[in-house]
Design a protein around this motif. Structure first.
Motif, short mmCIF file in Angstrom:
data_model
loop_
_atom_site.label_atom_id
_atom_site.label_comp_id
_atom_site.label_asym_id
_atom_site.label_seq_id
_atom_site.Cartn_x
_atom_site.Cartn_y
_atom_site.Cartn_z
N SER A 95 0.85 -1.19 0.00
CA SER A 95 0.00 0.00 0.00
C SER A 95 0.88 1.24 0.00
N ALA A 96 0.76 2.03 -1.05
CA ALA A 96 1.61 3.20 -1.25
C ALA A 96 1.11 3.93 -2.49
N THR A 97 1.75 5.03 -2.80
CA THR A 97 1.51 5.71 -4.08
C THR A 97 2.57 5.25 -5.07
N TYR A 98 2.13 4.88 -6.26
CA TYR A 98 3.05 4.42 -7.30
C TYR A 98 3.15 5.50 -8.37
N LEU A 99 4.37 5.95 -8.58
CA LEU A 99 4.64 7.03 -9.52
C LEU A 99 5.24 6.46 -10.80
#
Lengths: 110, 115
Positions: A84-88
């Motif tokens: 769970s995280a932001t994927y750039l």
């Protein structure tokens, strides 16, 4: 049109499922593409790079590039809550500067 | 080995003040980049150094922003007459320059808050 576009999400998947993250880009001359993971309050961490059409696999991660469709994706198999995280998504530009999308927030539900 | 380091981790300043942000790249990395990230956005390119020289400073928003890398290692980003709109996380990255296959590794960032 933004140079690199991503759906901001959130993308919610159950634990153990495959998460599919997508990215499109506008510059047909782009040669390099990168996926970074960014946890809340932390800096981006490089997880995958891809330069040629097709798939590139590294552990649970697979990056896919389709230059004809100007499309890059990241698949995460057996998703874990720790994913769970932001994927750039980013593409390499002139002088090697990176041009980023706004990121997709992934939430893996236990 | 040690990664990219940045100091300070947090900086709070008042509008109109001058600030300096420091970046120490991975040993042996000759390329150094500065980016700025605002909440909910991806990092935005500011400037790229190859060795001591700025190879691309097209991302610097105006002449209040300046960066140096005098010995080809540590870099300092300098912001004059800070404005509230300068508040962001300033990220530094370094790489072995490999042309289009250049992989950049980021430091922890400096969170700048302009009051």
């Amino acid at each position: 049109q933004k140079e690199v576009e991503q759906n901001s999400g959130p993308l919610s998947v159950p634990e153990g499922a495959i998460a599919s993250l997508n990215c499109t880009y506008s510059d047909r001359g782009s040669q390099s593409f990168f996926w970074y993971r960014q946890y809340s309050g932390k800096s981006p961490e490089l997880i995958m790079s891809i330069y040629s059409n097709g798939d590139k696999e590294d552990g649970r991660f697979t990056a896919q590039l389709n230059k004809a469709s100007q499309y890059v994706s990241l698949l995460i198999r057996d998703s874990q809550p720790s994913d769970s995280a932001t994927y750039l998504c980013a593409r390499g530009g002139a002088t090697n500067k990176l041009i980023f999308g706004t990121g997709t927030l992934l939430a893996v539900q236990p | 080995g040690a990664g990219v380091s940045q100091t300070p981790s947090n900086k709070v300043t008042e509008k109109g003040k001058y600030v300096e942000l420091r970046c120490d790249p991975i040993s042996g990395h000759t390329a150094l980049y500065w980016y700025r990230q605002s909440l909910g956005q991806g990092p935005e390119f500011l400037i790229y150094f190859q060795g001591t020289g700025a190879a691309d400073d097209s991302g610097l928003p105006n002449d209040r922003f300046f960066a140096v890398r005098p010995e080809g290692s540590v870099s300092t980003l300098k912001i004059q007459r800070t404005e509230r709109g300068d508040s962001a996380v300033y990220l530094c990255a370094s790489s072995l320059p490999q042309g289009p296959k250049d992989e950049q590794f980021f430091g922890p960032g400096t969170r700048l808050t302009v009051l």
